[in-house]
Design a protein around this motif. Structure first.
Motif, mmCIF file in Angstrom:
data_model
loop_
_atom_site.group_PDB
_atom_site.id
_atom_site.type_symbol
_atom_site.label_atom_id
_atom_site.label_comp_id
_atom_site.label_asym_id
_atom_site.label_seq_id
_atom_site.Cartn_x
_atom_site.Cartn_y
_atom_site.Cartn_z
ATOM 1 N N GLU A 171 41.552 44.742 46.058
ATOM 2 C CA GLU A 171 41.047 45.643 45.029
ATOM 3 C C GLU A 171 41.269 47.118 45.380
ATOM 4 O O GLU A 171 40.565 48.000 44.895
ATOM 5 N N ALA A 172 42.240 47.380 46.247
ATOM 6 C CA ALA A 172 42.594 48.763 46.559
ATOM 7 C C ALA A 172 43.503 49.321 45.459
ATOM 8 O O ALA A 172 44.202 48.575 44.760
ATOM 9 N N VAL A 173 43.517 50.643 45.321
ATOM 10 C CA VAL A 173 44.328 51.290 44.297
ATOM 11 C C VAL A 173 45.810 51.117 44.627
ATOM 12 O O VAL A 173 46.206 51.134 45.801
ATOM 13 N N GLU B 47 43.746 52.005 35.408
ATOM 14 C CA GLU B 47 44.235 52.090 36.765
ATOM 15 C C GLU B 47 44.643 50.702 37.251
ATOM 16 O O GLU B 47 44.110 49.692 36.785
ATOM 17 N N THR B 48 45.582 50.666 38.180
ATOM 18 C CA THR B 48 46.086 49.413 38.715
ATOM 19 C C THR B 48 45.588 49.222 40.133
ATOM 20 O O THR B 48 45.730 50.119 40.977
ATOM 21 N N ARG B 49 45.039 48.052 40.408
ATOM 22 C CA ARG B 49 44.533 47.715 41.731
ATOM 23 C C ARG B 49 45.131 46.390 42.202
ATOM 24 O O ARG B 49 45.491 45.543 41.385
ATOM 25 N N TYR B 50 45.216 46.242 43.500
ATOM 26 C CA TYR B 50 45.736 45.000 44.071
ATOM 27 C C TYR B 50 44.675 43.899 43.970
ATOM 28 O O TYR B 50 43.491 44.143 44.208
ATOM 29 N N GLY C 270 49.483 43.531 41.365
ATOM 30 C CA GLY C 270 48.786 44.633 40.724
ATOM 31 C C GLY C 270 48.105 44.182 39.436
ATOM 32 O O GLY C 270 48.729 43.542 38.586
ATOM 33 N N SER D 258 48.101 52.244 47.921
ATOM 34 C CA SER D 258 47.325 52.402 49.144
ATOM 35 C C SER D 258 47.953 51.581 50.272
ATOM 36 O O SER D 258 48.718 50.648 50.020
#
Length: 459
Positions: A257-259, A250-253, A240, A262
């Motif tokens: 780059e998904a939230v 916000e944190t994304r993978y 993350g 998800s």
């Protein structure tokens, strides 16, 4: 004689044999002389208010200009479809195909433009270095890839560095720090066993319920460690990453780059867990009293694979203070392998099946070299020692020497430390990490630390 003839025109028939768009003929066409001789319509006679002829006539002109820009003398590139449905251009030569493959290997793991540019520059740098080394060798290749994982212990490179040994003493982990970091200690109540004094979820138990280390799902196993039910694992392999957005963070993978939260972007046939067995451990022994030589300084790095019993050793590399590889070998796990973790380990089934080296053979080799007062260097060395099933007290951990600005339990990745302090790029291979590269990076970091006198730039 001039006469006027009414005719209906098929609007769909708009191209001639050469593919050019035809002029549309107004329904009221003036024919001069014979009825078979049709006059070319004048553009001034075609009213812009005509709902049929005006728009199509303008479109014909735009199309003609576009055709003039296309070089018709060159044949269009041919395409072919692969089994996966991908459309690939057929290149003119094998050299072009190789270049396209190399470009694809750099492009696929890049999650953004910055990472892509960094990988490209690193590839160019490596190619230049390889060319210079090849030229220095008289045009002969060095054969590094061929010896990967197949370097026996080189006893001629065991010279010690007393000055480096003394300089590293201030970076040795204390007993309390080793407990907090999860280092294995000798179990005084059970022979050939270890214990994690700080407690650790990695320790395997006899429970039939396991927690997947990738997706967090709970699954059941039998007495042999095999899954009782075949369930797919849907997970994210990236970490993350926090990003600033309007109104907050916000944190994304990092993988897709998904939230955060998800559904996973990767699917594997089975769940895996990263439990380790604390049985079968060996312990480094003190040197004979008559031995007054330098105990030695070595850098160690290991790779793991997922088996029915958790994680097991699949490769180990040992490097000396002169940046030379002393020992590098693939290791065959004792239990059935579920996943070789190739994305990160760079190890495939073929690599492991080509060798017959067991973990007991590796332990015997290392115990002949590493004594109780030998300094071992590594990044998060606790996991490496657990994979080796080896307890050792004199260690230098680069994840502790170069602390995170937020403090424990946060740790900086090895490639981050190397990029910040050594201005180099490691762990950029699309095929996974390389234990030799990581071990060399850890040794070079501590050599840099000694040279800089302990001045660490906070990251």
């Amino acid at each position: 004689m001039v006469k006027k003839e009414k005719r209906s025109v098929d609007v769909t028939d708009v191209r001639n044999k050469n593919g050019r768009r035809k002029h549309f003929i107004d329904p009221d066409v003036i024919i001069i002389g014979s009825s078979s001789d049709e006059a070319e319509p004048d553009s001034s006679d075609m009213s812009d208010s005509d709902p049929v002829t005006a728009p199509l006539h303008n479109k014909r002109k735009i199309k003609s200009h576009a055709d003039d820009d296309v070089p018709h003398d060159e044949p269009p590139p041919t395409k072919r479809k692969t089994k996966k449905g991908e459309v690939l251009l057929q290149t003119a030569s094998k050299e072009d195909a190789l270049e396209m493959a190399q470009e694809k290997n750099v492009y696929k793991p890049s999650i953004n433009a910055v990472k892509y540019k960094s990988d490209v520059m690193n590839v160019i740098k490596k190619l230049r270095t390889q060319r210079n080394v090849t030229a220095a060798k008289g045009g002969k290749g060095v054969g590094v890839q061929n010896s990967r994982g197949r370097i026996p212990l080189k006893t001629k490179m065991l010279q010690g560095n007393a000055m480096l040994y003394d300089g590293l003493k201030e970076y040795l982990l204390t007993e309390q720090t080793r407990i907090e970091q999860g280092y294995p200690f000798r179990n005084t109540r059970k022979r050939y066993a270890a214990v994690l004094l700080g407690g650790d979820k990695r320790v395997t138990t006899d429970s039939s319920e396991k927690i997947c280390s990738r997706c967090g799902a709970t699954y059941s196993v039998g007495q042999t460690g095999r899954h009782t039910r075949m369930k797919e694992c849907n997970y994210h392999y990236g970490k993350g990453v926090e990003q600033r957005v309007p109104g907050g963070v916000e944190t994304r993978y990092s993988c897709c780059e998904a939230v955060m939260g998800s559904p996973g972007c990767q699917v594997f046939k089975l769940h895996v867990h990263d439990g380790v067995s604390l049985d079968g451990f060996v312990f480094t022994q003190p040197r004979p009293t008559i031995d007054t030589s330098c105990p030695g300084v070595y850098s160690l790095n290991c790779e793991k694979c997922y088996t029915t019993r958790g994680v097991e050793l699949s490769r180990v590399t040992l490097v000396n203070s002169s940046m030379q590889i002393l020992y590098d070998t693939f290791v065959r796990p004792a239990n059935d392998v579920i996943d070789y973790n190739t994305r990160f380990s760079g190890i495939s089934e073929k690599n492991v099946k080509e060798v017959n080296v067991s973990i007991k053979e590796v332990q015997k080799t290392l115990l002949n070299l590493i004594r109780a007062d030998t300094i071992l260097i590594g990044h998060s060395l606790d996991m490496d020692l657990c994979l080796l099933k080896l307890t050792h007290e004199v260690v230098v951990d680069t994840s502790v020497v170069f602390p995170h600005s937020l403090g424990p339990p946060h740790k900086l990745a090895l490639n981050t430390l190397v990029a910040d302090h050594l201005r180099k790029i490691v762990q950029d291979r699309a095929s996974g990490h390389d234990t030799a590269e990581d071990a060399l990076a850890c040794m070079e970091l501590m050599l840099w630390m000694i040279k800089e006198g302990g001045r660490v730039r906070r990251v």
